[in-house]
Design a protein around this motif. Structure first.
Motif, PDB file in Angstrom:
ATOM      1  N   GLU A   1       0.890   4.028  -2.831  1.00 24.43           N
ATOM      2  CA  GLU A   1       0.597   5.446  -2.505  1.00 24.43           C
ATOM      3  C   GLU A   1       1.778   6.337  -2.860  1.00 24.43           C
ATOM      4  OE1 GLU A   1      -0.813   8.152   1.323  1.00 24.43           O
ATOM      5  OE2 GLU A   1      -0.474   6.001   1.563  1.00 24.43           O
TER       6      GLU A   1
ATOM      7  N   GLU B   1       0.831  -1.208   0.000  1.00 23.47           N
ATOM      8  CA  GLU B   1       0.000   0.000   0.000  1.00 23.47           C
ATOM      9  C   GLU B   1       0.870   1.264   0.000  1.00 23.47           C
ATOM     10  OE1 GLU B   1      -2.443  -0.417   3.364  1.00 23.47           O
ATOM     11  OE2 GLU B   1      -3.822  -1.869   2.420  1.00 23.47           O
TER      12      GLU B   1
ATOM     13  N   ARG C   1       1.714   9.353  -5.408  1.00 17.74           N
ATOM     14  CA  ARG C   1       2.123  10.713  -5.008  1.00 17.74           C
ATOM     15  C   ARG C   1       3.292  11.229  -5.868  1.00 17.74           C
ATOM     16  NH1 ARG C   1       1.854  10.898   1.622  1.00 17.74           N
ATOM     17  NH2 ARG C   1      -0.438  10.574   1.791  1.00 17.74           N
TER      18      ARG C   1
END
Length: 449
Positions: free
Chosen positions: A35, A31, A39
């Motif tokens: 992420e 995860e 980003r």
């Protein structure tokens, strides 16, 4: 032990605590990586968009400002070129016009000067010829009058001697009467000799001045209504002065004759006798200092001199325009000189007119030179200000050129910044960053190129 339910089939599994922790860590790591990847992509897109927008805005503003500056420079250069051309044309026309006017004025001045010299020469020659002729006629007339006078005196003397002889021969009474009259005359002569002996030398000289003044006043109103005849009371720089100054004017107030008079007399008993020659040099100096045309010595000196007793004596061979006379010739000489001057009054007026023209020409030249000086000064000031304006424009052009160079350098820096942004990668960011390199190592991935 820990239980885990399958999200698909709902079956429950029992997992050891250590295995459960490993699964949790694996899920979190996946995860986090996902992420972090999202980003990084979003940040990269924002950076690329911001850099591209900044580059476009900077380039657009730079191009717009550069175009505006170039238009301003072009307009200023065009205005400067036009103004410089107009100024050069105006200066050339003004210089040519001034040269033409100067040449025309010089030509007119040369013609006027030549005409003036010619007129003065002719007037002076004619006046001298007429004056010489008039003086010769005057001298001849005086000599003739003197001869006639001597003949008349001789005739009267002979007649008187004849009468005396006749009276003496007539009777004794007449002789006694005549002797009585002679005694009375001798007494009268003695009385006057005694009176003259009692007079001072100053009184003797002043008596001659009074005589001449009275003689002139007798004829002033009829013969010389506009004349000036007064005592010379103005002492010159050398401390001397004459006795009387005579000047006469025409109806317009133009002076056409001037005479300096000196009166000399002395007592018969004076031990040291003066001569007329002793006073001529001083009289000539007084005439020049007072600006008179003629000089006349009215003298009772050298009473026995036949030269001075014969009439008007011209001593111009010693001093110009100078005469020596006895008191009885005072009024006749003034009349002769005045009438001679009246004959040349037309030439005097012409000379005065030429003199006034010459003064006008000199005033014109003075005003012209003053105009040229002021024009040169204004031209010099305008030229200096024109050059200063050109220097300021050159400085403005240099400043604008510097701004243009700075804008070009700014565009170059923006291009370099864009190149650096394009060259930026995650790998280069973490190359010298152990922490971020460790994080990427933990998730088992290679940093993006």
């Amino acid at each position: 032990m820990a239980e885990i339910r399958c999200p698909h089939c709902g079956k429950v599994f029992t997992v050891a605590e250590a295995d459960y922790q490993a699964i949790v860590n694996q899920v979190r790591t996946a995860e986090f990586s996902q992420e972090l990847k999202e980003r990084e992509d979003a940040l990269q897109e924002k950076i690329d968009a911001a850099v591209e927008q900044a580059v476009l805005s900077s380039q657009l503003a730079a191009r717009k400002d550069l175009e505006e500056k170039e238009r301003t420079i072009a307009r200023l250069q065009a205005e400067l070129t036009k103004e410089a051309s107009d100024r050069k044309t105006a200066i050339a026309e003004l210089t040519q016009k001034q040269q033409e006017e100067t040449a025309d004025i010089k030509s007119r001045l040369e013609r006027a000067e030549a005409e003036k010299k010619l007129a003065v020469t002719e007037a002076v020659m004619q006046k001298e010829a007429e004056t010489s002729k008039t003086l010769s006629e005057m001298q001849s007339a005086l000599e003739k009058a003197e001869t006639e006078k001597k003949l008349a005196v001789s005739e009267i003397t002979r007649e008187k001697d004849a009468q005396i002889t006749e009276l003496r021969t007539q009777n004794l009474a007449a002789q006694e009467q005549h002797a009585l009259e002679l005694r009375q005359k001798d007494e009268l002569i003695g009385y006057y000799k005694d009176f003259k002996a009692k007079l001072s030398t100053k009184a003797v000289g002043e008596s001659l001045e009074v005589y001449c003044h009275n003689e002139f006043e007798k004829v002033r109103s009829m013969a010389y209504p506009r004349a000036y005849f007064e005592k010379d009371n103005v002492v010159s720089k050398t401390g001397s002065k004459g006795d009387f100054v005579f000047k006469d004017y025409d109806e317009n107030g133009l002076e056409f004759i001037s005479i300096m008079f000196e009166m000399k007399n002395e007592l018969d008993t004076t031990s040291t006798k003066h001569r007329n020659e002793d006073f001529l040099k001083e009289l000539d100096k007084d005439r020049k200092e007072k600006g008179c045309e003629y000089a006349v010595l009215v003298s009772m000196l050298e009473a026995d001199s036949e030269l001075y007793n014969q009439g008007i004596v011209d001593v111009s061979h010693r001093f110009p325009k100078m005469y020596v006379i006895r008191p009885q010739f005072f009024i006749p000489l003034i009349s002769l000189l005045r009438n001679s001057a009246l004959n040349s009054l037309g030439y005097i007026r012409e000379l005065n007119r030429v003199k006034n023209q010459n003064i006008d020409i000199e005033n014109f030249e003075s005003r012209l030179m003053d105009f040229k000086d002021k024009f040169s000064r204004n031209y010099r000031i305008a030229s200096e200000r024109f050059l200063d304006a050109i220097d300021e424009i050159d400085k403005s052009i240099a400043h604008l050129q510097k701004i243009k160079e700075n804008l070009l350098k700014s565009e170059n820096n923006l291009r370099l910044a864009n190149d650096k942004a394009d060259d930026l990668t995650i790998k280069k960011l973490v190359a010298n960053n152990p922490t971020m390199a460790e994080k990427f190592a933990e998730i088992g991935k290679t940093p993006l190129e």
